[in-house]
Scaffold this active site. Structure first.
Site, PDB file in Angstrom:
ATOM      1  N   ASP A  56     -11.049   4.517  -6.745  1.00 53.40           N
ATOM      2  CA  ASP A  56      -9.884   5.383  -6.594  1.00 53.40           C
ATOM      3  C   ASP A  56      -8.711   4.609  -5.992  1.00 53.40           C
ATOM      4  OD1 ASP A  56      -8.200   7.628  -6.093  1.00 53.40           O
ATOM      5  OD2 ASP A  56      -9.955   8.914  -5.822  1.00 53.40           O
ATOM      6  N   ASN A 115      -4.252  17.091 -10.512  1.00 55.56           N
ATOM      7  CA  ASN A 115      -5.345  17.529  -9.643  1.00 55.56           C
ATOM      8  C   ASN A 115      -5.299  19.047  -9.480  1.00 55.56           C
ATOM      9  OD1 ASN A 115      -6.260  14.924  -9.211  1.00 55.56           O
ATOM     10  ND2 ASN A 115      -5.089  14.641  -7.333  1.00 55.56           N
ATOM     11  N   ASP A 128      -8.780   5.230 -11.276  1.00 55.93           N
ATOM     12  CA  ASP A 128      -8.215   6.478 -11.785  1.00 55.93           C
ATOM     13  C   ASP A 128      -6.691   6.486 -11.752  1.00 55.93           C
ATOM     14  OD1 ASP A 128      -8.206   6.453  -9.032  1.00 55.93           O
ATOM     15  OD2 ASP A 128      -8.848   8.526  -8.795  1.00 55.93           O
ATOM     16  N   HIS A 129      -6.107   5.537 -11.054  1.00 54.18           N
ATOM     17  CA  HIS A 129      -4.658   5.328 -10.982  1.00 54.18           C
ATOM     18  C   HIS A 129      -4.441   4.158 -10.044  1.00 54.18           C
ATOM     19  CE1 HIS A 129      -4.814   7.163  -6.962  1.00 54.18           C
ATOM     20  NE2 HIS A 129      -5.528   8.147  -7.508  1.00 54.18           N
ATOM     21  N   THR A 174      -5.971  11.521  -9.596  1.00 51.86           N
ATOM     22  CA  THR A 174      -7.422  11.372  -9.634  1.00 51.86           C
ATOM     23  C   THR A 174      -8.089  12.187 -10.743  1.00 51.86           C
ATOM     24  OG1 THR A 174      -7.501  10.878  -7.275  1.00 51.86           O
ATOM     25  CG2 THR A 174      -9.538  11.661  -8.290  1.00 51.86           C
ATOM     26  N   HIS A 216      -3.685   5.952   0.954  1.00 50.39           N
ATOM     27  CA  HIS A 216      -2.673   6.951   1.303  1.00 50.39           C
ATOM     28  C   HIS A 216      -2.286   6.855   2.772  1.00 50.39           C
ATOM     29  CE1 HIS A 216      -2.111   9.283  -2.311  1.00 50.39           C
ATOM     30  NE2 HIS A 216      -3.416   9.422  -2.489  1.00 50.39           N
ATOM     31  N   ASP A 225      -8.924   5.415  -1.841  1.00 54.62           N
ATOM     32  CA  ASP A 225      -7.752   6.272  -1.995  1.00 54.62           C
ATOM     33  C   ASP A 225      -7.327   6.855  -0.656  1.00 54.62           C
ATOM     34  OD1 ASP A 225      -5.907   7.810  -3.888  1.00 54.62           O
ATOM     35  OD2 ASP A 225      -6.886   9.463  -2.831  1.00 54.62           O
ATOM     36  N   HIS A 277       1.215   8.281  -5.403  1.00 53.07           N
ATOM     37  CA  HIS A 277       1.112   7.835  -6.791  1.00 53.07           C
ATOM     38  C   HIS A 277       1.412   9.038  -7.667  1.00 53.07           C
ATOM     39  CE1 HIS A 277      -2.810   9.860  -6.729  1.00 53.07           C
ATOM     40  NE2 HIS A 277      -3.030   9.239  -5.580  1.00 53.07           N
ATOM     41  N   ARG A 333     -14.199  16.162  -7.785  1.00 57.62           N
ATOM     42  CA  ARG A 333     -13.652  15.914  -9.123  1.00 57.62           C
ATOM     43  C   ARG A 333     -14.054  14.534  -9.658  1.00 57.62           C
ATOM     44  NH1 ARG A 333      -9.464  16.164  -5.420  1.00 57.62           N
ATOM     45  NH2 ARG A 333      -8.072  14.373  -5.184  1.00 57.62           N
TER      46      ARG A 333
END
Length: 543
Positions: free
Chosen positions: A37, A99, A351-352, A78, A308, A304, A484, A162
């Site tokens: 992630d 999301n 995922d990004h 995500t 962040h 992730d 993102h 998820r």
């Protein structure tokens, strides 16, 4: 002589037929899909010198690397990312447009993996309404189950629900995620009515508590972190209960001020506990033990959370990737021992990617800032009132704007005219690059640039009336951490790595898309593509 020639030809024919048949029927014992992630491609190169030999370097040097791999749509988040990797298509087809998104039908926000009919198994009630039912298309894991008459096993796991539900697909034998209320891994009634014994045993080991008794400090001497910035940047958030965002982090103390078990995903040990669960699943589920290919989907979420919180230039981000490298090495060594080196196939992607902190960019002289969504909404609302009357024309306002279609129709106003009006007003706002209407996205075929990426992210049933994209380096958010979700390259450029059975060693710098992973795996397994797949096979992969 003639008879001998016939015999020789027959022998050659039988041999070639046997070889051809062997090529068709041979498959890897196990496919391991790994999603990291928020991983940027550049993390591979920035941190490469400090990686060990058994993790990322093994994938790069012994496998195949696509150095110029990108997401081919906007809305890089995500949920859409995991869906795109496993379906081989974009949100315009698979329907996971964000999301969370506003549902015009339900008149409320919808979560990408929500299922109001599902109930929690092995965890807290609030975390249990989860399944892949919002997907409009099948996944490679679904297709593997269908191809083998459901004899293959598919196991999916992540810290985030998820990150487990979407990769596991509709036919998963078990999709598990971390419950931040209990520190356990759980599932929902969509998959089963009781946790398997091995998951119960894993939870009973109280590994979350063990990790939260630890201290997170730099894994290597501080001089090895030259690829990162200072350890006390004004753009880092840090943890509640600690004055500065600096090492070391004493988790036993910090858990009391950071929602207890919710702290774990915000540390590298969220990745470690997931690796522990993956190793337990391989043994307990006997993955790869027979001639039928199984699938293990692992999504590492803690990168992730840390990204962040601290931003892409923090020592915390570098350290979590160095520790993830060790976790991957442990996973691969275990697979070698159990299945044999070369008997399984791995792909790894993200995922990004992630943006730079916008205020940091602004301070460095770039034309960047944080956009004020509240001010934008007020400006648009006032303009609508002046032109069309003071009514509640807007149902939901974000980077996707939903209008009240019933009200607009009852007032005899042309919907497209209002969409265009709002798009034009949005493009007058500081920090907005472009705003496109739903009508234009449906009626036109954009072939390049941001417009094409926006169109690939637009779903006719799930998306709104006006789609807004901010200028490069602009974000919605505060002065610390980062985010993102844009179509710009800093958010789309991610790693794509393949390794193991059937994979040709090499690399490519041509543009390869995230939607190319699923069809490539389908070809590797000689099975059909996911039913909505629009990606292309990566031909360089194959021996």
């Amino acid at each position: 002589m003639k008879n001998k020639s016939y015999l020789l030809i027959a022998a050659l024919f039988l041999t070639s037929t046997a070889v051809f048949g062997q090529q068709i029927t041979e498959k890897p014992k196990l496919v391991v899909g790994i999603v990291v992630d928020q991983m940027k491609q550049e993390y591979l190169t920035r941190f490469y010198d400090n990686f060990g030999e058994g993790g990322f370097k093994r994938l790069v040097e012994e496998g195949f690397m696509a150095s110029n791999a990108h997401y081919n749509y906007a809305a890089t988040s995500t949920g859409p990312g995991h869906a795109s990797i496993y379906t081989g298509t974009t949100p315009s087809v698979h329907g996971i447009v964000e999301n969370n998104w506003y549902s015009r039908l339900l008149k409320r926000s919808v979560y990408c993996a929500e299922d109001t009919a599902a109930r929690a198994i092995g965890g807290s009630i609030s975390a249990g309404q989860i399944s892949p039912k919002n997907l409009y298309s099948s996944t490679i894991t679904d297709e593997l189950k269908l191809y083998t008459q459901k004899r293959s096993k598919v196991i999916a796991m992540s810290i985030k629900d998820r990150g487990s539900a979407l990769p596991g697909g509709h036919l998963s034998d078990g999709s598990y995620w971390y419950d931040s209320n209990t520190g356990n891994f759980m599932t929902s009634t969509y998959y089963m009515n009781e946790l398997p014994a091995w998951v119960k045993d894993f939870n009973n080991q109280k590994k979350a508590d063990q990790y939260l008794d630890m201290t997170w400090d730099l894994m290597l001497p501080s001089d090895k972190y030259a690829a990162s910035g200072v350890d006390n940047s004004e753009f880092e958030r840090g943890f509640s209960g600690k004055e500065t965002p600096t090492f070391p982090y004493h988790l036993k103390e910090l858990r009391t001020t950071n929602r207890n078990y919710s702290l774990l995903p915000n540390t590298p040990f969220g990745n470690s506990i997931l690796t522990d669960l993956a190793l337990a699943s391989i043994d307990a589920e006997n993955l790869g033990d027979d001639a039928i290919t199984d699938f293990l989907a692992i999504s590492y979420s803690s990168t992730d959370y840390v990204g962040h919180n601290f931003g892409p230039h923090s020592k915390e981000v570098q350290d979590i990737y160095l520790r993830l490298d060790k976790d991957l090495a442990t996973l691969f060594a275990s697979l070698d021992a159990k299945l044999g080196k070369g008997q399984y196939t791995v792909f790894l992607s993200a995922d990004h990617a992630v943006a730079e902190n916008s205020i940091r960019m602004k301070n460095d002289g770039f034309r960047a800032d944080n956009a004020n969504l509240g001010a934008m909404r007020q400006n648009v609302t006032e303009a609508l009132a002046a032109k069309f009357g003071d009514k509640k024309w807007i149902e939901s306002f974000s980077e996707t704007i939903h209008l009240n279609h019933d009200l607009i129709a009852s007032e005899g106003i042309d919907l497209y005219a209002m969409q265009i009006f709002i798009a034009e007003k949005m493009m007058e706002q500081e920090g907005v690059y472009i705003a496109l209407t739903a009508r234009d996205l449906v009626r036109n075929d954009f072939s390049r640039g941001a417009k094409q990426l926006i169109q690939n992210a637009f779903h006719t049933k799930e998306s709104g009336d006006v789609i807004v994209v901010l200028d490069p380096a602009w974000q919605l958010g505060g002065s610390k951490g980062t985010g993102h979700g844009s179509p710009w390259t800093y958010d789309t450029h991610i790693p794509i790595l393949f390794y193991g059975w059937g994979i040709k060693q090499g690399k490519s710098v041509r543009e390869i898309h995230i939607t190319d992973i699923a069809p490539s795996i389908s070809m590797l397994l000689n099975m059909r593509l996911p039913n909505g797949s629009t990606g292309q096979v990566i031909q360089e992969l194959f021996k």
